[in-house]
Design a protein around this motif. Sequence first.
Motif, mmCIF file in Angstrom:
data_model
loop_
_atom_site.group_PDB
_atom_site.id
_atom_site.type_symbol
_atom_site.label_atom_id
_atom_site.label_comp_id
_atom_site.label_asym_id
_atom_site.label_seq_id
_atom_site.Cartn_x
_atom_site.Cartn_y
_atom_site.Cartn_z
ATOM 1 N N LYS A 148 6.385 4.819 -10.685
ATOM 2 C CA LYS A 148 7.005 3.963 -9.741
ATOM 3 C C LYS A 148 5.799 2.999 -9.162
ATOM 4 O O LYS A 148 4.658 3.620 -8.604
ATOM 5 C CB LYS A 148 7.645 4.889 -8.625
ATOM 6 C CG LYS A 148 8.701 5.745 -8.967
ATOM 7 C CD LYS A 148 9.412 6.759 -7.850
ATOM 8 C CE LYS A 148 10.731 7.152 -8.448
ATOM 9 N NZ LYS A 148 11.378 7.830 -7.227
ATOM 10 N N GLY A 156 5.208 0.221 -5.962
ATOM 11 C CA GLY A 156 5.614 -0.514 -4.699
ATOM 12 C C GLY A 156 6.039 0.204 -3.551
ATOM 13 O O GLY A 156 6.697 0.093 -2.801
ATOM 14 N N THR A 157 5.713 1.783 -3.932
ATOM 15 C CA THR A 157 6.349 2.697 -2.838
ATOM 16 C C THR A 157 5.598 2.263 -1.534
ATOM 17 O O THR A 157 6.251 2.115 -0.618
ATOM 18 C CB THR A 157 5.583 4.158 -3.135
ATOM 19 O OG1 THR A 157 6.005 4.299 -4.664
ATOM 20 C CG2 THR A 157 6.094 4.983 -2.302
ATOM 21 N N ALA A 158 4.180 2.180 -1.584
ATOM 22 C CA ALA A 158 3.384 1.813 -0.036
ATOM 23 C C ALA A 158 3.256 0.283 -0.010
ATOM 24 O O ALA A 158 2.293 -0.060 -0.016
ATOM 25 C CB ALA A 158 2.220 2.522 -0.071
ATOM 26 N N HIS A 183 -6.594 5.125 -8.340
ATOM 27 C CA HIS A 183 -6.084 3.721 -7.883
ATOM 28 C C HIS A 183 -5.348 3.577 -6.379
ATOM 29 O O HIS A 183 -5.715 2.962 -5.656
ATOM 30 C CB HIS A 183 -4.986 3.017 -8.780
ATOM 31 C CG HIS A 183 -4.421 1.901 -8.561
ATOM 32 N ND1 HIS A 183 -5.053 0.591 -8.590
ATOM 33 C CD2 HIS A 183 -3.211 1.360 -7.930
ATOM 34 C CE1 HIS A 183 -4.601 -0.376 -8.231
ATOM 35 N NE2 HIS A 183 -3.496 -0.004 -7.938
ATOM 36 N N PRO A 226 -4.842 1.275 2.610
ATOM 37 C CA PRO A 226 -5.351 0.603 3.707
ATOM 38 C C PRO A 226 -6.558 1.469 4.656
ATOM 39 O O PRO A 226 -7.579 0.829 5.006
ATOM 40 C CB PRO A 226 -4.310 0.353 4.818
ATOM 41 C CG PRO A 226 -2.991 0.617 3.986
ATOM 42 C CD PRO A 226 -3.282 1.332 2.693
ATOM 43 N N ARG A 285 3.094 -6.803 -2.111
ATOM 44 C CA ARG A 285 3.328 -7.063 -3.545
ATOM 45 C C ARG A 285 4.585 -7.440 -4.108
ATOM 46 O O ARG A 285 5.935 -6.807 -3.666
ATOM 47 C CB ARG A 285 2.660 -5.844 -4.296
ATOM 48 C CG ARG A 285 1.219 -5.424 -3.991
ATOM 49 C CD ARG A 285 0.860 -4.122 -4.404
ATOM 50 N NE ARG A 285 1.249 -2.932 -3.650
ATOM 51 C CZ ARG A 285 1.715 -1.896 -3.944
ATOM 52 N NH1 ARG A 285 1.835 -1.279 -5.291
ATOM 53 N NH2 ARG A 285 2.184 -1.024 -3.128
ATOM 54 N N GLN A 299 -9.253 -5.962 -4.178
ATOM 55 C CA GLN A 299 -9.660 -6.007 -5.453
ATOM 56 C C GLN A 299 -11.133 -5.624 -5.443
ATOM 57 O O GLN A 299 -11.559 -4.968 -6.469
ATOM 58 C CB GLN A 299 -9.398 -7.396 -6.006
ATOM 59 C CG GLN A 299 -9.860 -7.750 -7.260
ATOM 60 C CD GLN A 299 -9.008 -6.864 -8.265
ATOM 61 O OE1 GLN A 299 -7.968 -6.502 -8.133
ATOM 62 N NE2 GLN A 299 -9.681 -6.805 -9.488
HETATM 63 C C1 HEM Z 1 -1.734 -3.489 -14.029
HETATM 64 C C2 HEM Z 1 -2.560 -3.245 -12.616
HETATM 65 C C3 HEM Z 1 -1.817 -2.300 -11.722
HETATM 66 C C4 HEM Z 1 -0.956 -1.414 -11.649
HETATM 67 C C5 HEM Z 1 -0.267 -0.848 -12.982
HETATM 68 C C6 HEM Z 1 -0.603 -0.859 -10.415
HETATM 69 C C7 HEM Z 1 0.135 0.179 -10.041
HETATM 70 C C8 HEM Z 1 0.146 0.675 -8.886
HETATM 71 C C9 HEM Z 1 0.905 1.866 -8.656
HETATM 72 C C10 HEM Z 1 1.569 2.947 -9.634
HETATM 73 C C11 HEM Z 1 0.649 2.441 -7.240
HETATM 74 C C12 HEM Z 1 1.189 3.356 -6.557
HETATM 75 C C13 HEM Z 1 2.509 3.220 -5.956
HETATM 76 C C14 HEM Z 1 2.646 2.310 -4.899
HETATM 77 O O1 HEM Z 1 2.238 2.472 -3.657
HETATM 78 O O2 HEM Z 1 3.156 1.178 -5.067
HETATM 79 C C15 HEM Z 1 -0.164 1.280 -6.673
HETATM 80 C C16 HEM Z 1 -0.490 1.091 -5.362
HETATM 81 C C17 HEM Z 1 -0.953 -0.034 -4.854
HETATM 82 N N1 HEM Z 1 -1.850 -1.028 -5.498
HETATM 83 FE FE1 HEM Z 1 -1.673 -1.369 -7.749
HETATM 84 N N2 HEM Z 1 -1.432 -1.534 -9.609
HETATM 85 C C18 HEM Z 1 -2.180 -2.649 -10.358
HETATM 86 C C19 HEM Z 1 -3.093 -3.627 -9.919
HETATM 87 C C20 HEM Z 1 -3.309 -3.644 -8.389
HETATM 88 C C21 HEM Z 1 -4.023 -4.728 -7.766
HETATM 89 C C22 HEM Z 1 -5.026 -5.956 -8.539
HETATM 90 C C23 HEM Z 1 -4.013 -4.512 -6.498
HETATM 91 C C24 HEM Z 1 -4.618 -5.545 -5.347
HETATM 92 C C25 HEM Z 1 -5.914 -6.027 -5.398
HETATM 93 C C26 HEM Z 1 -3.253 -3.455 -6.314
HETATM 94 C C27 HEM Z 1 -2.783 -2.879 -5.056
HETATM 95 C C28 HEM Z 1 -2.053 -1.794 -4.536
HETATM 96 C C29 HEM Z 1 -1.848 -1.343 -3.174
HETATM 97 C C30 HEM Z 1 -2.468 -2.227 -2.251
HETATM 98 C C31 HEM Z 1 -1.340 -0.160 -3.433
HETATM 99 C C32 HEM Z 1 -0.589 0.583 -2.210
HETATM 100 C C33 HEM Z 1 -1.819 1.721 -2.055
HETATM 101 C C34 HEM Z 1 -1.420 2.418 -0.805
HETATM 102 O O3 HEM Z 1 -1.162 2.136 0.402
HETATM 103 O O4 HEM Z 1 -0.910 3.598 -1.076
HETATM 104 N N3 HEM Z 1 -2.651 -2.857 -7.356
HETATM 105 N N4 HEM Z 1 -0.402 0.405 -7.777
#
Ligand code: HEM
Length: 433
Positions: A247, A249-251, A344, A350, A360, A395
């Motif tokens: 999933k 985009g949760t947070a 990740h 934050p 996002r 990043q």
């Molecule tokens: C292929 C690359 C990436 C994948 C597959 C990925 C996937 C995910 C997943 C599965 C989550 C946890 C669910 C969620 O809260 O949306 C997440 C959280 C997040 N990702 Fe990524 N992401 C990628 C790259 C990035 C990049 C390049 C950034 C920014 C520089 C980023 C920023 C974030 C942020 C800000 C969160 C939320 C963290 C939180 O507040 O819990 N992601 N991502």
Amino acid sequence: MAVRPTRRGLFGLAGAGAAGLLVGGTGGIAAAGGVPGIAGVPALSGGRDGGRQATVPFYGAHQAGIVTPAQDRLHFASFTMLAGTGRDDLIALLRDWSEAASMLTQGKPVGTGVEPDSLLLPPDDTGEAEGLGSGHLTLTFGLGRALFVGAADDAGEADPYGIRGRLPQAFEPLPSFAFDLLAPGYTGGDLCVQACADDPQVAVHAIRNLARIAAGRAHLRWSQLGFGRTASTSRAQDTPRNLFGFKDGTANLMAEDDGELAEHLWAGDEAPEWLRGGSYLVARKIQMTIESWDRSSLAEQERIFGRTKLAGGPLSGGEEFTEPDFTAPDPEQTAQPAIDIAAHMRLAHPLHNGGARMLRRGYNYVDGSNELGQLSAGLFFISYQRDPATFVRVQRSLKPDLLNEYIRHIGSGLWAVPAGAARGEFIAQALFE
Ligand code: HEM
């Protein structure tokens, strides 16, 4: 209302058979599919049929396509201004694009439509979106830094479009990041257009016609198709999944978070007036090594993100939207936290980035496969933030991310996204006043 390209646009199109654009009068046909737009109804669901019923207004305080509930499909395009073009060309292009966008987003054809006055003339509109309705189409326009300072920015003197003095202080180029493998074919551009719709043909039609209108002033430099949104931008939406099956985009920042949007998304007093109510768009084409991922264990996959695969809950316990507890110990290894120190989600949170948040709005992509029989697939990451420094900070903090073993950033771009236009105005008009 027919879209009348400016003289420069007509001149530029001449070689491509632009005579059709000279035809006035009654050649245009009615709104595509005859589906009347219901202004203000947001895009909440996907599918060809679902997309026909509503339009997302183009005019407004903010550009559409940012907090608009993310549609299912993307066609993202980057354009370069042609050598020798000047301020008037840029203004005329933005005016023509805005007028065309106001028609396209209502599901209507551009210009005089698909039927010119004479069969000997090419149609203004290429026609493949006839009958498809608006598909919740949004068109979001961004301006690259080179428009302000010239592509080379060497002597610090270049001012090709007379707007150098309007360059926002925060609009610095993105630095290089660890593991970047950026290809020029997916990187940069003077202008970007993000077309989102619930029908891929509607999005592609929009970019194709905007590229045609740009002829003689700007040309398409690179573009990317995307499917299966990888973020929700409204609490009314279900959280979708990325190509790793998690999933995503949760947070996220959501349309309903008014206070947070004002703090983290929309440019305010710190920005020049033309950008207030706008934002910055970062795009990153991120290749995912799908085949290696598919051979990794479920435990490893969950450790990498810090969340469970099926439900999307944090590994510290709870449901999808439970706040993660980064101090909770792993029940099986008491010396380790339940959410790995290089997960990740921990590194992007934050709490570990001085409170930085972004909206996002990315999409999955598959560009066929390579000569090794592997999918050329990944995430076309898009984020909007009030200050590009937010993206840079997050990043950079992802440098030790466990996910890095399975991804590579191969494309990149940063654009300033002006505030929305009022009816009768064009995008970024205030920049030239
Ligand atoms: C292929 C690359 C990436 C994948 C597959 C990925 C996937 C995910 C997943 C599965 C989550 C946890 C669910 C969620 O809260 O949306 C997440 C959280 C997040 N990702 Fe990524 N992401 C990628 C790259 C990035 C990049 C390049 C950034 C920014 C520089 C980023 C920023 C974030 C942020 C800000 C969160 C939320 C963290 C939180 O507040 O819990 N992601 N991502």
